[in-house]
Design an enzyme around this catalytic site. Structure first.
Site, PDB file in Angstrom:
ATOM      1  N   CYS A  84     -16.681  12.557  10.079  1.00 22.18           N
ATOM      2  CA  CYS A  84     -15.801  13.669  10.418  1.00 22.18           C
ATOM      3  C   CYS A  84     -14.723  13.240  11.418  1.00 22.18           C
ATOM      4  O   CYS A  84     -13.882  12.412  11.088  1.00 22.18           O
ATOM      5  CB  CYS A  84     -16.617  14.864  10.910  1.00 22.18           C
ATOM      6  SG  CYS A  84     -15.675  16.423  10.906  1.00 22.18           S
ATOM      7  N   HIS A 189     -19.845  15.867   6.361  1.00 23.23           N
ATOM      8  CA  HIS A 189     -21.017  15.646   7.193  1.00 23.23           C
ATOM      9  C   HIS A 189     -22.206  15.257   6.317  1.00 23.23           C
ATOM     10  O   HIS A 189     -22.848  16.126   5.727  1.00 23.23           O
ATOM     11  CB  HIS A 189     -21.352  16.915   7.985  1.00 23.23           C
ATOM     12  CG  HIS A 189     -20.407  17.195   9.106  1.00 23.23           C
ATOM     13  ND1 HIS A 189     -20.578  16.667  10.374  1.00 23.23           N
ATOM     14  CD2 HIS A 189     -19.282  17.937   9.150  1.00 23.23           C
ATOM     15  CE1 HIS A 189     -19.592  17.073  11.151  1.00 23.23           C
ATOM     16  NE2 HIS A 189     -18.793  17.843  10.434  1.00 23.23           N
ATOM     17  N   GLU A 191     -25.095  14.386   7.236  1.00 23.18           N
ATOM     18  CA  GLU A 191     -26.332  14.929   7.814  1.00 23.18           C
ATOM     19  C   GLU A 191     -26.522  16.404   7.467  1.00 23.18           C
ATOM     20  O   GLU A 191     -27.606  16.955   7.689  1.00 23.18           O
ATOM     21  CB  GLU A 191     -26.341  14.725   9.333  1.00 23.18           C
ATOM     22  CG  GLU A 191     -25.440  15.638  10.140  1.00 23.18           C
ATOM     23  CD  GLU A 191     -23.980  15.235  10.176  1.00 23.18           C
ATOM     24  OE1 GLU A 191     -23.224  15.859  10.945  1.00 23.18           O
ATOM     25  OE2 GLU A 191     -23.584  14.293   9.441  1.00 23.18           O
TER      26      GLU A 191
END
Length: 220
Positions: A84, A189, A191
């Site tokens: 990001c 992202h 994650e």
């Protein structure tokens, strides 16, 4: 017994460290959170996360003298993954702020142009088109895989060969990931991107130690 890969998660005050750490650990890495150059250099790979504003991130990196450290690690071939804002700060400048970026990659950061019905920030799930289909970060992923974005700005690399994946917001294609040598970075992202994101993290971990056996598809 196979050695557990070590990943240094760069702590400079603007990263989503908890989620990134959990994702990396779930995929088999031993994670250390640090801003110390010696610790970063000693790890098998480095992850540069980031959320928030461009200038604030650059100021935090400068306070810790991390710009030269990251440049040196890249020059030395240390595997690095930006996430990001950790992608955007690698470039030379941003329309979001006034400060120069790290300049590790040539290009700039642009804001999405307004268009009827377009929501800015771009927030939610979107599909990837692989500009570098053989990029090892995409091992085990299908074209059109879905990932999770939260951003109002996107990178515009000066060298189109650096572009590893593209997505489209409204009518605007944008760079969703870059890859150059042993430097990778993504606008989304991983994650927060469910199985696809975990597979990307797993692939990066495997790349840091050259162990292809680690890249079996991530579990649901």
């Amino acid at each position: 017994m196979a050695r557990i890969p070590s990943i240094a998660l760069v702590d400079y005050g603007v990263g989503n460290l908890h989620s990134a750490r959990k994702g990396l650990e779930a995929m088999g890495a031993r994670v250390v959170v640090s801003a110390h150059p010696e610790t970063l250099a000693a790890a098998d790979g480095v992850v540069l996360p980031g959320v928030g504003a461009f200038d604030a991130a650059i100021e935090k990196l400068a306070e810790r003298d991390l710009g030269p450290t990251l440049q040196r690690l890249v020059d030395q071939g240390q595997p690095l993954l930006g996430i990001c804002l950790g992608l955007q700060v690698l470039f030379e400048s941003s329309e979001e702020g006034r400060l120069p970026g790290l300049g590790i990659l040539p290009g700039r950061v642009r804001r999405f142009a307004s268009e009827p019905g377009l929501t800015i920030p771009h927030m939610g799930w979107n599909q990837l088109e692989f500009d570098q289909p053989d990029c090892p970060l995409w091992q085990g992923l299908a074209a059109g895989s879905w990932v999770y974005f939260v951003h109002s700005y996107y990178v515009e690399p000066a060298c189109s060969a650096d572009r590893a994946a593209t997505a489209v917001h409204g009518h605007q294609p944008f760079t969703a990931a870059i890859a150059r040598d042993r430097l990778w970075a993504v606008q989304f992202h991983p994650e927060k991107s469910a199985r696809t994101g975990l597979q990307i993290l797993k692939n990066f971990i495997a790349l840091t130690v050259g162990d292809r056996s680690l890249v079996a598809p991530a579990a649901n």
